[in-house]
Design a protein around this motif. Sequence first.
Motif, mmCIF file in Angstrom:
data_model
loop_
_atom_site.group_PDB
_atom_site.id
_atom_site.type_symbol
_atom_site.label_atom_id
_atom_site.label_comp_id
_atom_site.label_asym_id
_atom_site.label_seq_id
_atom_site.Cartn_x
_atom_site.Cartn_y
_atom_site.Cartn_z
ATOM 1 N N ALA A 74 -5.179 173.427 92.145
ATOM 2 C CA ALA A 74 -6.362 173.643 92.274
ATOM 3 C C ALA A 74 -6.840 173.135 93.728
ATOM 4 O O ALA A 74 -7.740 173.609 94.271
ATOM 5 C CB ALA A 74 -7.070 172.870 91.121
ATOM 6 N N LEU A 75 -6.136 172.286 94.680
ATOM 7 C CA LEU A 75 -6.415 171.639 95.616
ATOM 8 C C LEU A 75 -5.614 172.351 96.793
ATOM 9 O O LEU A 75 -5.340 172.017 97.969
ATOM 10 C CB LEU A 75 -6.291 170.403 95.726
ATOM 11 C CG LEU A 75 -7.292 169.507 94.787
ATOM 12 C CD1 LEU A 75 -7.204 167.990 94.945
ATOM 13 C CD2 LEU A 75 -8.916 169.828 95.413
ATOM 14 N N ALA A 76 -4.647 173.535 96.373
ATOM 15 C CA ALA A 76 -3.697 174.351 97.497
ATOM 16 C C ALA A 76 -4.276 174.559 98.574
ATOM 17 O O ALA A 76 -3.849 174.847 99.630
ATOM 18 C CB ALA A 76 -2.998 175.304 96.544
ATOM 19 N N ASP A 77 -5.807 175.149 98.708
ATOM 20 C CA ASP A 77 -6.540 175.435 99.482
ATOM 21 C C ASP A 77 -7.123 174.597 100.411
ATOM 22 O O ASP A 77 -7.888 174.949 101.352
ATOM 23 C CB ASP A 77 -7.392 176.548 99.139
ATOM 24 C CG ASP A 77 -8.315 176.231 98.156
ATOM 25 O OD1 ASP A 77 -8.116 175.273 97.458
ATOM 26 O OD2 ASP A 77 -9.414 176.888 98.133
ATOM 27 N N GLU A 78 -7.019 173.292 100.002
ATOM 28 C CA GLU A 78 -7.511 172.186 100.650
ATOM 29 C C GLU A 78 -6.688 171.208 101.558
ATOM 30 O O GLU A 78 -5.397 171.274 101.165
ATOM 31 C CB GLU A 78 -8.359 171.370 99.859
ATOM 32 C CG GLU A 78 -9.360 171.895 98.907
ATOM 33 C CD GLU A 78 -10.833 172.142 99.597
ATOM 34 O OE1 GLU A 78 -11.020 171.314 100.789
ATOM 35 O OE2 GLU A 78 -11.623 172.719 99.171
ATOM 36 N N PRO A 79 -7.160 170.746 102.465
ATOM 37 C CA PRO A 79 -6.329 169.990 103.473
ATOM 38 C C PRO A 79 -6.175 168.407 102.881
ATOM 39 O O PRO A 79 -6.346 167.595 103.695
ATOM 40 C CB PRO A 79 -6.866 169.881 104.826
ATOM 41 C CG PRO A 79 -8.428 170.012 104.347
ATOM 42 C CD PRO A 79 -8.432 170.826 103.225
ATOM 43 N N VAL A 80 -5.565 168.418 101.658
ATOM 44 C CA VAL A 80 -5.450 167.209 101.123
ATOM 45 C C VAL A 80 -4.093 167.060 100.462
ATOM 46 O O VAL A 80 -3.506 167.923 99.911
ATOM 47 C CB VAL A 80 -6.565 166.900 99.942
ATOM 48 C CG1 VAL A 80 -6.434 168.079 99.237
ATOM 49 C CG2 VAL A 80 -6.390 165.608 99.194
ATOM 50 N N GLN A 81 -3.473 165.774 100.686
ATOM 51 C CA GLN A 81 -2.275 165.686 99.993
ATOM 52 C C GLN A 81 -2.342 165.008 98.588
ATOM 53 O O GLN A 81 -3.350 164.341 98.292
ATOM 54 C CB GLN A 81 -1.466 164.391 100.732
ATOM 55 C CG GLN A 81 -1.086 164.560 102.312
ATOM 56 C CD GLN A 81 -0.007 165.712 102.348
ATOM 57 O OE1 GLN A 81 1.025 165.746 101.594
ATOM 58 N NE2 GLN A 81 -0.185 166.685 103.429
#
Length: 387
Positions: A74-81
């Motif tokens: 779900a967060l693959a497109d966000e710059p978050v580890q």
Amino acid sequence: MQQENNKKKICILGSTGSIGVQALQVIEAHDDLFEPYVLTANSQADLLISQARKYRPAAVVIADERHYEHVREALADEPVQVYAGAESLCQVVKMDAVDIVLTALVGFAGLRPTISAIEAGKTIALANKETLVVAGELVTDLCVRHRVAVLPVDSEHSAIFQCLMGETSPVEKLILTASGGPFLHHTMEQLQTVTPAMALKHPNWEMGAKITIDSASMMNKGFEVIEARWLFDVSPEQIQVVVHPQSIVHSAVQFADGAVKAQLGQPDMRVPIQLAFSYPHRLQSDFPRLDFWQMGSLTFEQPDMDRFRCLQLAFEAIRRGGNAACVLNAANEVVNLAFRKGECGFLRMADVIEATMQRVAFVQQPTLEDYLHTDAESRRVAAELLA
């Protein structure tokens, strides 16, 4: 206006819980001063995902590893580890950029990450009371060794902290106020038949399910007594619990000359959260103000230790010392969950906790390993007693 790189970077352990959600509101209101750098959740994956999309932290942790793939995708497109597992909680608090760790996890799960944060020299905004309940002596010793400040977020302990700001006089007594919960004036016969739904309707505060049940049984106040003993270095005899149903006086301190200072305010957890983040400064806020003309009467009474035996058991645990409070907490977590599931009566919770305290081996000077073993053993014993 502070520059971006001067913002205090905050790691919120338990960002999807009641305290975590309100902490994010405080950060959002002062986004020139604070940045949510790490967010963590136990199993509320979808809420964690939405928080990560909104606040753009550097990292998130989902402690329940079953949800890892869902969160990561779900967060693959966000710059978050994205990390998973309980051990990851102990690692993210050590991140170099983190300035403050808000420990808002529920229960024993908060202990090891808090210890890791202390060992990393991070300032602790403490909302997880079980950390000091379970291992108060160990945790306070570590704070001294690593020169770490612990800023209380509980409304009662924040109130005491505020009453002590600027004071150098000896403390005679800490006065912890308690709302009394939803069953304050119930008879023993009425308490026999209360249900989880009834117990979850707290008259003043919006809290998570576990802490709301603890408030109804007054175990929560017992935990706060133990926490106060370690936070403020006083004896159990110097702590008095006063039932105050209106929850306007959040707590008070009596000094050696007999003078009493109290902290008053609306029941709003954002106030102590914000103070913990901004200490030693107070920030402007638009939180509701206390209106003395509209407030009405304030009443105070003595707690009934016979009807609310959990409070009495907490005083016994702290007088005994050692690992007794660890046993108390573990047994309480077991019976609290059982009550919420309808598998244990309200009054029986205290019976099981007391029996567990009598059965589990006492350790006078426990290490962290002793605490971990005591916690596991106490849960086993409590579950057997319930069965």
